[in-house]
Motif scaffolding. Sequence first.
Motif, mmCIF file in Angstrom:
data_model
loop_
_atom_site.group_PDB
_atom_site.id
_atom_site.type_symbol
_atom_site.label_atom_id
_atom_site.label_comp_id
_atom_site.label_asym_id
_atom_site.label_seq_id
_atom_site.Cartn_x
_atom_site.Cartn_y
_atom_site.Cartn_z
ATOM 1 N N LYS A 117 11.344 -2.501 -11.261
ATOM 2 C CA LYS A 117 11.119 -1.054 -11.325
ATOM 3 C C LYS A 117 9.807 -0.736 -12.032
ATOM 4 O O LYS A 117 9.023 0.111 -11.569
ATOM 5 C CB LYS A 117 12.292 -0.371 -12.023
ATOM 6 C CG LYS A 117 12.195 1.153 -12.038
ATOM 7 C CD LYS A 117 13.445 1.772 -12.641
ATOM 8 C CE LYS A 117 13.361 3.292 -12.672
ATOM 9 N NZ LYS A 117 14.584 3.904 -13.234
ATOM 10 N N GLN A 118 9.538 -1.411 -13.140
ATOM 11 C CA GLN A 118 8.289 -1.172 -13.854
ATOM 12 C C GLN A 118 7.074 -1.607 -13.032
ATOM 13 O O GLN A 118 5.997 -1.030 -13.166
ATOM 14 C CB GLN A 118 8.315 -1.896 -15.192
ATOM 15 C CG GLN A 118 9.297 -1.285 -16.188
ATOM 16 C CD GLN A 118 9.314 -2.038 -17.496
ATOM 17 O OE1 GLN A 118 9.377 -3.262 -17.532
ATOM 18 N NE2 GLN A 118 9.241 -1.301 -18.591
ATOM 19 N N GLN A 119 7.250 -2.595 -12.182
ATOM 20 C CA GLN A 119 6.158 -3.053 -11.323
ATOM 21 C C GLN A 119 5.899 -2.091 -10.164
ATOM 22 O O GLN A 119 4.749 -1.841 -9.788
ATOM 23 C CB GLN A 119 6.486 -4.436 -10.757
ATOM 24 C CG GLN A 119 5.441 -4.983 -9.779
ATOM 25 C CD GLN A 119 5.937 -6.213 -9.028
ATOM 26 O OE1 GLN A 119 7.141 -6.481 -8.967
ATOM 27 N NE2 GLN A 119 5.016 -6.964 -8.459
ATOM 28 N N ILE A 172 11.884 7.867 2.943
ATOM 29 C CA ILE A 172 12.636 7.106 1.938
ATOM 30 C C ILE A 172 11.917 5.820 1.556
ATOM 31 O O ILE A 172 11.377 5.118 2.403
ATOM 32 C CB ILE A 172 14.077 6.813 2.445
ATOM 33 C CG1 ILE A 172 14.885 6.024 1.397
ATOM 34 C CG2 ILE A 172 14.065 6.093 3.789
ATOM 35 C CD1 ILE A 172 16.368 5.914 1.723
ATOM 36 N N TRP A 173 11.922 5.534 0.257
ATOM 37 C CA TRP A 173 11.461 4.261 -0.303
ATOM 38 C C TRP A 173 12.686 3.535 -0.837
ATOM 39 O O TRP A 173 13.493 4.126 -1.573
ATOM 40 C CB TRP A 173 10.458 4.499 -1.427
ATOM 41 C CG TRP A 173 9.787 3.264 -1.949
ATOM 42 C CD1 TRP A 173 8.578 2.770 -1.590
ATOM 43 C CD2 TRP A 173 10.299 2.364 -2.967
ATOM 44 N NE1 TRP A 173 8.284 1.620 -2.291
ATOM 45 C CE2 TRP A 173 9.328 1.347 -3.145
ATOM 46 C CE3 TRP A 173 11.460 2.312 -3.717
ATOM 47 C CZ2 TRP A 173 9.492 0.309 -4.049
ATOM 48 C CZ3 TRP A 173 11.637 1.281 -4.612
ATOM 49 C CH2 TRP A 173 10.662 0.282 -4.780
ATOM 50 N N PRO A 211 0.840 -1.200 0.000
ATOM 51 C CA PRO A 211 0.000 0.000 0.000
ATOM 52 C C PRO A 211 0.874 1.249 0.000
ATOM 53 O O PRO A 211 1.916 1.288 0.664
ATOM 54 C CB PRO A 211 -0.797 -0.116 1.304
ATOM 55 C CG PRO A 211 -0.677 -1.538 1.716
ATOM 56 C CD PRO A 211 0.645 -2.017 1.211
ATOM 57 N N ALA A 212 0.460 2.257 -0.733
ATOM 58 C CA ALA A 212 1.275 3.464 -0.860
ATOM 59 C C ALA A 212 1.300 4.307 0.402
ATOM 60 O O ALA A 212 2.087 5.256 0.490
ATOM 61 C CB ALA A 212 0.780 4.303 -2.032
ATOM 62 N N ASN A 213 0.429 4.001 1.354
ATOM 63 C CA ASN A 213 0.358 4.814 2.574
ATOM 64 C C ASN A 213 0.851 4.068 3.814
ATOM 65 O O ASN A 213 0.552 4.464 4.935
ATOM 66 C CB ASN A 213 -1.075 5.285 2.810
ATOM 67 C CG ASN A 213 -2.054 4.133 2.986
ATOM 68 O OD1 ASN A 213 -1.682 2.972 2.796
ATOM 69 N ND2 ASN A 213 -3.290 4.446 3.318
ATOM 70 N N GLU A 214 1.634 3.001 3.614
ATOM 71 C CA GLU A 214 2.036 2.159 4.741
ATOM 72 C C GLU A 214 3.549 2.073 4.852
ATOM 73 O O GLU A 214 4.241 1.712 3.895
ATOM 74 C CB GLU A 214 1.445 0.756 4.580
ATOM 75 C CG GLU A 214 1.591 -0.121 5.801
ATOM 76 C CD GLU A 214 0.822 -1.415 5.668
ATOM 77 O OE1 GLU A 214 1.259 -2.428 6.259
ATOM 78 O OE2 GLU A 214 -0.218 -1.432 4.968
ATOM 79 N N ASP A 215 4.090 2.412 6.026
ATOM 80 C CA ASP A 215 5.514 2.259 6.298
ATOM 81 C C ASP A 215 5.845 0.783 6.549
ATOM 82 O O ASP A 215 4.954 -0.035 6.777
ATOM 83 C CB ASP A 215 5.917 3.050 7.542
ATOM 84 C CG ASP A 215 5.836 4.557 7.362
ATOM 85 O OD1 ASP A 215 5.660 5.022 6.221
ATOM 86 O OD2 ASP A 215 5.937 5.275 8.381
ATOM 87 N N GLY A 216 7.130 0.443 6.508
ATOM 88 C CA GLY A 216 7.562 -0.881 6.915
ATOM 89 C C GLY A 216 8.251 -1.678 5.839
ATOM 90 O O GLY A 216 8.671 -1.146 4.805
ATOM 91 N N GLU A 218 3.806 2.924 -7.361
ATOM 92 C CA GLU A 218 3.531 2.874 -5.922
ATOM 93 C C GLU A 218 4.625 3.581 -5.135
ATOM 94 O O GLU A 218 4.359 4.284 -4.148
ATOM 95 C CB GLU A 218 3.411 1.413 -5.463
ATOM 96 C CG GLU A 218 3.018 1.242 -4.002
ATOM 97 C CD GLU A 218 4.193 1.276 -3.036
ATOM 98 O OE1 GLU A 218 3.977 1.700 -1.888
ATOM 99 O OE2 GLU A 218 5.314 0.893 -3.435
ATOM 100 N N ALA A 219 5.879 3.424 -5.556
ATOM 101 C CA ALA A 219 6.993 4.082 -4.871
ATOM 102 C C ALA A 219 6.856 5.596 -4.922
ATOM 103 O O ALA A 219 7.093 6.296 -3.929
ATOM 104 C CB ALA A 219 8.320 3.643 -5.495
ATOM 105 N N LEU A 220 6.481 6.106 -6.090
ATOM 106 C CA LEU A 220 6.285 7.553 -6.221
ATOM 107 C C LEU A 220 5.140 8.039 -5.336
ATOM 108 O O LEU A 220 5.247 9.089 -4.686
ATOM 109 C CB LEU A 220 6.025 7.915 -7.679
ATOM 110 C CG LEU A 220 7.240 7.814 -8.605
ATOM 111 C CD1 LEU A 220 6.797 7.826 -10.068
ATOM 112 C CD2 LEU A 220 8.227 8.960 -8.333
#
Length: 385
Positions: free
Chosen positions: A365-367, A309-310, A67-72, A371-373
Amino acid sequence: MSRLLSIALSAGLSAGIVTAWAQTPAPAPAQAAAPGARGPRTPPPTRDPHTPGYVTAKELPDGAVPPANEDGNFILGPTHAPAPEMTPTDDVPKGTVYEFTMSSADSKIYPGIAREPNTFGTPDPAEPSRLNVTTSHPAAYTRHVAVYVPKQYVPGTVAPFIVGADGPDRVLFPALDSLIAAKKIPVMIGISIGNGSGDAQGSQRGMEYDTMSGLYAEFVEKEVLPLVEKQYNVKLTKDPEGRVTMGGSSGGSAALIMAWYHPELYHRVLTYSGTYVNQQWPWNPETPGGAWDFHRKLIPNTPKKPIRIWMEVGDRDNYNPNVMRDEMHDWVLANENMAKVLAAKGYHYQFVFAVNAGHTDRAVKQQTLPEALEYVWQGYKPVKN
């Protein structure tokens, strides 16, 4: 289709002890090589994300991303299909990508060096963390820069931006098109900067990306960003919350180095297979482990900085690829250690361990890039500046 404008500008413008946090496989026996030459590489071993001592991570269904809003910490399955956002569609406005070159002759910060072909360096017998390179010398270079301007950008207005290493990055631009159109990230400028050539110790790229100092960030600030603003009628935010650094491998360590040494400039970092290992040259006694010192001492011993950081690493990522045998050249362990110290200090971070993936794996990277952004832009609120 994206419109690509290639612009050839004139020459004037063109111009310690390692903490054993995780078990690691024994290195393959070193093979003899000519003095100063890089020995043959053995394929990196495949690491198990459940290795004792690695961070506890959530295993995702194959094909899923966090999920884009979850740390860890998260583990990706072995299938790495491109995210839907990576495929251009007719209903998504396409940004314009401009390109130009920069010459070493025009740089006051990086006049240029190179290492002689087929040479590398020799370990210092008195200091295992130091690689002595005697074949590096002044040399000119030309670097390529690509600038992405989204269709939605209003010329002359202040905009957030992402600046990436080892460009031009053709994977980044379609992701920006899709995410901006979906309003998942802000309307932003993308700046993708090529390196100054070569690789590793003694090279221009190595000096730019692996040096533990603020110099590369200062180069970008003083010599690259003003050209971008002048040539393409864009105004780049001064707000560090509106600035992202990005890169893979040594470009990834450079991305964190930029924010670490200049947090007044950058608060957001995105890295693939980050080279948080000992690649710094020339050797510096203040950080004798190069970027390995991020997780060995800098992050643990420094008050928390305003950095989000991601990070990603692959199960077949680099392992001890040179002659140093200094216990500081395991990319997987380095990223695992980074996740540990970031969590301990309370940083907002997301760490992805990709199964069935190599170093800076393009399929991964394409996958994951959309989400990383999204993750790295969490909490952004524009300010007037």
